[in-house]
Design an enzyme around this catalytic site. Structure first.
Site, PDB file in Angstrom:
ATOM      1  N   HIS A 188       0.894  -1.371  -0.212  1.00 52.94           N
ATOM      2  CA  HIS A 188       0.086   0.003  -0.001  1.00 52.94           C
ATOM      3  C   HIS A 188       0.785   1.440   0.213  1.00 52.94           C
ATOM      4  O   HIS A 188       0.488   2.282  -0.593  1.00 52.94           O
ATOM      5  CB  HIS A 188      -0.993  -0.008   1.160  1.00 52.94           C
ATOM      6  CG  HIS A 188      -1.879  -0.921   1.307  1.00 52.94           C
ATOM      7  ND1 HIS A 188      -3.042  -0.820   0.477  1.00 52.94           N
ATOM      8  CD2 HIS A 188      -2.182  -2.370   1.795  1.00 52.94           C
ATOM      9  CE1 HIS A 188      -3.859  -2.107   0.402  1.00 52.94           C
ATOM     10  NE2 HIS A 188      -3.374  -2.841   1.278  1.00 52.94           N
ATOM     11  N   ARG A 295      -4.570  -6.718 -17.491  1.00 56.88           N
ATOM     12  CA  ARG A 295      -3.998  -7.578 -17.802  1.00 56.88           C
ATOM     13  C   ARG A 295      -4.188  -8.387 -16.542  1.00 56.88           C
ATOM     14  O   ARG A 295      -3.240  -8.774 -15.616  1.00 56.88           O
ATOM     15  CB  ARG A 295      -2.790  -7.665 -18.241  1.00 56.88           C
ATOM     16  CG  ARG A 295      -2.558  -6.721 -19.508  1.00 56.88           C
ATOM     17  CD  ARG A 295      -0.838  -6.615 -19.886  1.00 56.88           C
ATOM     18  NE  ARG A 295      -0.741  -5.893 -21.037  1.00 56.88           N
ATOM     19  CZ  ARG A 295      -0.485  -4.630 -21.311  1.00 56.88           C
ATOM     20  NH1 ARG A 295      -0.545  -3.874 -19.995  1.00 56.88           N
ATOM     21  NH2 ARG A 295      -0.196  -4.236 -22.429  1.00 56.88           N
ATOM     22  N   ARG A 331      -9.377  -7.985 -18.837  1.00 55.06           N
ATOM     23  CA  ARG A 331      -9.263  -9.115 -19.947  1.00 55.06           C
ATOM     24  C   ARG A 331      -9.051 -10.286 -18.970  1.00 55.06           C
ATOM     25  O   ARG A 331      -8.166 -10.412 -17.977  1.00 55.06           O
ATOM     26  CB  ARG A 331      -7.838  -8.979 -20.760  1.00 55.06           C
ATOM     27  CG  ARG A 331      -7.691 -10.102 -21.704  1.00 55.06           C
ATOM     28  CD  ARG A 331      -6.428  -9.735 -22.703  1.00 55.06           C
ATOM     29  NE  ARG A 331      -5.125  -9.657 -21.821  1.00 55.06           N
ATOM     30  CZ  ARG A 331      -4.141  -9.621 -22.459  1.00 55.06           C
ATOM     31  NH1 ARG A 331      -4.146  -9.018 -23.679  1.00 55.06           N
ATOM     32  NH2 ARG A 331      -3.037  -9.225 -21.741  1.00 55.06           N
ATOM     33  N   GLU A 429      -7.508 -10.464 -32.443  1.00 55.86           N
ATOM     34  CA  GLU A 429      -6.117 -10.682 -32.455  1.00 55.86           C
ATOM     35  C   GLU A 429      -5.577 -11.763 -33.542  1.00 55.86           C
ATOM     36  O   GLU A 429      -4.388 -11.864 -33.910  1.00 55.86           O
ATOM     37  CB  GLU A 429      -5.684 -11.313 -31.096  1.00 55.86           C
ATOM     38  CG  GLU A 429      -5.941 -10.524 -29.634  1.00 55.86           C
ATOM     39  CD  GLU A 429      -5.638 -11.250 -28.794  1.00 55.86           C
ATOM     40  OE1 GLU A 429      -4.559 -11.042 -28.201  1.00 55.86           O
ATOM     41  OE2 GLU A 429      -6.693 -11.933 -28.186  1.00 55.86           O
ATOM     42  N   ASN A 452      -0.713  -6.423 -31.049  1.00 58.90           N
ATOM     43  CA  ASN A 452       0.668  -6.972 -31.061  1.00 58.90           C
ATOM     44  C   ASN A 452       0.689  -8.608 -31.730  1.00 58.90           C
ATOM     45  O   ASN A 452       1.150  -8.948 -32.582  1.00 58.90           O
ATOM     46  CB  ASN A 452       1.058  -7.336 -29.624  1.00 58.90           C
ATOM     47  CG  ASN A 452       1.233  -5.813 -28.956  1.00 58.90           C
ATOM     48  OD1 ASN A 452       1.249  -4.743 -29.520  1.00 58.90           O
ATOM     49  ND2 ASN A 452       1.239  -5.776 -27.690  1.00 58.90           N
ATOM     50  N   ASP A 453      -0.559  -9.094 -31.200  1.00 60.77           N
ATOM     51  CA  ASP A 453      -0.778 -10.319 -31.862  1.00 60.77           C
ATOM     52  C   ASP A 453      -1.104 -10.301 -33.184  1.00 60.77           C
ATOM     53  O   ASP A 453      -0.835 -11.400 -34.114  1.00 60.77           O
ATOM     54  CB  ASP A 453      -1.390 -11.259 -30.899  1.00 60.77           C
ATOM     55  CG  ASP A 453      -0.895 -11.844 -29.653  1.00 60.77           C
ATOM     56  OD1 ASP A 453       0.291 -12.551 -30.019  1.00 60.77           O
ATOM     57  OD2 ASP A 453      -1.524 -12.348 -28.686  1.00 60.77           O
ATOM     58  N   ARG A 463       6.938 -12.501 -32.925  1.00 57.61           N
ATOM     59  CA  ARG A 463       7.359 -11.003 -32.237  1.00 57.61           C
ATOM     60  C   ARG A 463       8.309 -11.137 -31.209  1.00 57.61           C
ATOM     61  O   ARG A 463       8.904 -10.285 -30.843  1.00 57.61           O
ATOM     62  CB  ARG A 463       6.278 -10.306 -31.880  1.00 57.61           C
ATOM     63  CG  ARG A 463       5.014 -11.058 -30.653  1.00 57.61           C
ATOM     64  CD  ARG A 463       4.136 -10.173 -30.687  1.00 57.61           C
ATOM     65  NE  ARG A 463       3.114 -10.424 -29.639  1.00 57.61           N
ATOM     66  CZ  ARG A 463       2.751 -10.300 -28.161  1.00 57.61           C
ATOM     67  NH1 ARG A 463       3.633  -9.428 -27.916  1.00 57.61           N
ATOM     68  NH2 ARG A 463       2.182 -10.579 -27.434  1.00 57.61           N
ATOM     69  N   CYS A 500      -6.013  -1.696 -28.106  1.00 59.39           N
ATOM     70  CA  CYS A 500      -5.228  -1.748 -26.901  1.00 59.39           C
ATOM     71  C   CYS A 500      -3.891  -2.315 -27.057  1.00 59.39           C
ATOM     72  O   CYS A 500      -3.212  -2.450 -26.137  1.00 59.39           O
ATOM     73  CB  CYS A 500      -6.027  -2.734 -26.014  1.00 59.39           C
ATOM     74  SG  CYS A 500      -6.230  -4.426 -26.472  1.00 59.39           S
TER      75      CYS A 500
END
Length: 539
Positions: A188, A295, A331, A429, A452-453, A463, A500
Site C-alpha cells: 500500500h 491484464r 481481460r 487478435e 501485437n498478436d 514477435r 489496446c
C-alpha cells in the site's frame, strides 16, 4: 560518489539531502502478570485508541489520495476487531500470564509471518500491514502515541521500510523521494507513493548505519538507482533532467481535463493499459478516461497455484473503486505463449504462440474460468466494469462462453450472492477473427483490437524473435486493413471498437486510426497526455 540499485516504484527523479528514518524497535520484554483481565483491558483500551488514530489517518488520506486509497486504514481498523487476532492475544495472556505488550508482539509476529510465507506477492505485502498495526498497539500500550515522523526540510527519506501509516502522516511538502531497504512494489505504501507523485525505490541494499543525515543523494526512478555523494557533473546532469521533466510535465498538465477532440470536432476515448492494482495511480495521475486493458493474468503469474475467487474479487473491486465512474475493461486470463504458470500444466509446445493459451485454457479448464467470472461478476457491483475475452477465433467459442456465463449466474443466484453481468467484449487478435468479425459483432458488446498478436499472426512473424525485428511491421498495409475491417464490422452492428495494442500509442498512426473510425485508444499511462496532445493537433 557511489551507487546502489533497487526496484522503481515511481519513475521520477529527485536531488536533495537525506533524512534517515531509524525506527525505535519495540524492545518488548516479557513480564509475568497475575491479573490477566487487567492486561486484557489494557489491550482493549490500546486497540480503541488505535482505531481513533486510524480514523484520523483515514480522513487525512481521503483528502490527499482519495477514498479508495485511504481504505487501507479502514482495513487496519477491521483487523483490530478481528476475533482471531484478539483471541490470540487474550489466550496468551490468560494461559501464560504475560503482559499485554508481549502478547501483542507475539500475536503480531505470528500473523505477519503467516502472510510473509504465502506464495502470492500481494498477500506477502500484507505482512507489513500486520506489523504496522502491531507496532501501533504496542506504542499505545507503552504510552508512545502515534510516532509520526517529520522532516525539518525537503528531504529524501531513507528507511528500512515504511508502513502506510508512516507514509500518510508525513508532511508531503517536505518529502522529495522515498528509498527503502525492504518493501514491495505491491504494498500500500508503494501505491500511495505513486499516487502522491513521489519518486520511490524499494529493495535498495543500503546500510542505514553508514548514511548520514544531510548528505546529498540523487534518486533516479528512471534507472532504478540511488547515487550517494554525487559528483558535480552528476548533479548538473540530474538538475538538467529534472528541469526537462518539469517543463514537459507542465506542458502536458495543461491538457488534463481537456477533451480528446480534433480541431474538426471528432472525439475518441483515450484509456490506459495496466498490469495490476498498483498501476492505477499512473492511470489517474495521467488523466486517462478509463482502463482499456487490465491484464488479469498478472494475478496468476509468479506463484504456485491459481488465485482464489476472494483474492481476485478484492483486486478487481479495489481497481473499480479507485476508478470511480470511469470504465475499467478487464481481460480474462491470457496465460500461455511467453507467459507461463506451471500449476496449469500447459506442457511444452514447439510453437506456443499458436498453442494452448488464453481462452483455450479457460474452455478446457472451466473451473479456473468460472472462478474468475464469479469474482468479476461480484466486483461489477462496485464500478463501471467491462470484461473481454482474448484469442477468440470462432462463433462456437462465444457460444461456449455464454453457456459458462449462464452457469456462473445460476450458481451466484442460488447462493444469494449479489452480482452483475457486465458488458462483454472480445479481443480481435487473429486474421480468423477479423474475417468473421461481422458474425462475432452480433455476439459481442464491443471489439478491442490486440495489434501485437494481430501483427504477428498476419505477417507470420514471431514477435519474440529478435532476428525478425526488421520484418515486424505494425504499419504493414495488411495489418491496417485488418484494423479497418474490424472497426467497420463493429459499427455495422452498432458496437464500438478500440485498439489496446502497442500500436495504439504510435503517434504516426493516430490520424489514420481516427479516419478509420476507431472509438477508443488504450495506451500505457505515460502516453495518455502525449496522445491527447496529438489528437488535439489533428485537423
Amino acid at each position: 560518489m557511489w551507487k546502489l540499485s533497487g526496484k522503481s516504484v515511481y519513475k521520477g527523479i529527485a536531488v536533495g539531502p537525506v533524512a534517515v528514518l531509524k525506527k525505535n524497535d519495540q524492545q518488548v520484554k516479557r513480564r509475568k502478570t497475575e491479573d490477566a483481565e487487567a492486561e486484557i483491558a489494557r489491550i482493549r483500551e490500546a486497540a480503541a485508541a488505535a482505531k481513533e488514530q486510524l480514523q484520523r489517518l483515514y480522513e487525512k488520506a481521503v483528502a490527499e489520495v482519495g477514498e479508495a486509497n485511504a481504505m487501507i486504514f479502514e482495513a487496519h481498523q477491521m483487523i483490530l476487531e478481528d476475533e482471531d487476532f484478539l483471541e490470540a492475544m487474550y489466550h496468551m495472556i490468560r494461559t501464560e500470564k504475560v503482559n499485554a505488550e508481549y502478547a501483542a508482539a507475539a500475536a503480531g509476529d505470528h500473523f505477519a509471518e503467516m502472510f510473509a510465507a504465502m506464495d502470492n506477492d500481494y498477500m506477502k505485502a500484507r505482512a507489513a500491514d500486520m506489523r504496522d498495526i502491531t507496532n501501533r498497539l504496542i506504542r499505545n500500550l507503552s504510552g508512545q502515541g502515534d510516532g509520526a515522523f517529520l522532516a525539518e526540510q525537503p528531504s529524501i527519506i531513507i528507511a528500512d521500510d515504511l508502513s502506510p501509516s508512516e507514509t500518510v502522516q508525513m508532511d508531503k511538502s517536505r518529502i522529495l523521494a522515498f528509498v527503502t531497504v525492504h518493501g514491495s512494489a505491491n504494498s500500500h505504501t508503494a501505491i500511495l507513493a505513486r499516487l502522491m507523485n513521489i519518486p520511490a525505490l524499494v529493495g535498495v541494499p543500503v546500510d542505514l548505519e553508514k548514511i548520514e543525515n544531510g548528505m546529498t543523494v540523487i534518486v533516479d526512478g528512471m534507472q532504478g538507482e540511488v547515487i550517494f555523494e554525487p559528483s558535480q557533473a552528476a548533479l548538473q546532469e540530474a538538475q538538467k533532467r529534472i528541469a526537462q521533466e518539469t517543463e514537459r510535465a507542465a506542458l502536458l498538465q495543461e491538457l488534463k481535463g481537456k477533451e480528446n477532440r480534433t480541431r474538426s470536432g471528432k472525439t475518441v476515448n483515450v484509456y490506459a493499459n495496466i498490469g495490476g492494482v498498483g498501476d492505477v495511480g499512473y492511470v489517474l495521475e495521467n488523466d486517462a478516461g478509463g482502463i482499456g486493458l487490465f491484464r488479469s493474468e498478472f494475478l496468476y503469474l509468479g506463484r504456485g497455484d491459481a488465485p482464489g475467487e476472494e483474492e481476485q474479487f478484492q483486486a478487481y473491486m479495489q481497481v473499480l473503486r479507485m476508478m470511480g465512474e470511469k470504465k475499467v475493461i478487464i481481460r480474462t486470463l491470457d496465460i500461455g505463449a511467453d507467459k507461463k504458470a506451471d500449476y496449469l500444466e500447459l506442457g511444452e509446445e514447439e510453437n506456443p504462440a499458436l498453442g494452448y493459451r488464453a481462452i483455450r485454457i479457460c474452455l478446457k479448464q472451466p473451473e479456473i474460468f468460472k472462478t474468475q467470472l464469479r469474482a468479476l461478476f461480484r466486483a461489477a457491483m462496485y464500478g463501471n466494469l467491462s470484461i473481454m475475452y482474448p484469442m477468440i477465433i470462432s462463433v462456437r467459442e462465444m457460444q461456449q462462453i455464454a453457456a459458462i456465463v449462464r452457469q456462473v449466474q445460476e450458481e451466484l443466484e442460488a447462493e444469494g450472492i449479489p452480482y452483475r453481468v457486465p458488458e462483454q467484449g472480445i479481443m480481435i487478435e487473429t486474421p480468423a477473427a477479423v474475417m468473421i468479425s461481422d458474425e462475432l459483432a452480433e455476439l459481442a458488446d464491443f471489439f478491442s483490437i490486440g495489434t501485437n498478436d494481430l501483427t504477428q499472426y498476419t505477417l507470420a512473424i514471431d514477435r519474440q524473435n529478435a532476428r525478425l525485428d526488421d520484418f515486424y511491421d505494425p504499419h504493414h498495409p495488411a495489418v491496417l486493413q485488418m484494423i479497418r475491417m474490424t472497426v467497420e464490422s463493429a459499427h455495422r452492428h452498432g458496437k464500438w471498437a478500440g485498439i489496446c495494442g502497442e500500436v495504439g500509442a504510435d503517434l504516426e498512426l493516430t490520424e489514420e486510426f481516427l479516419k478509420m473510425g476507431v472509438d477508443e485508444l488504450s495506451v500505457s499511462p505515460a502516453m495518455v497526455l502525449e496522445l491527447r496532445r496529438k489528437i488535439r493537433e489533428i485537423e
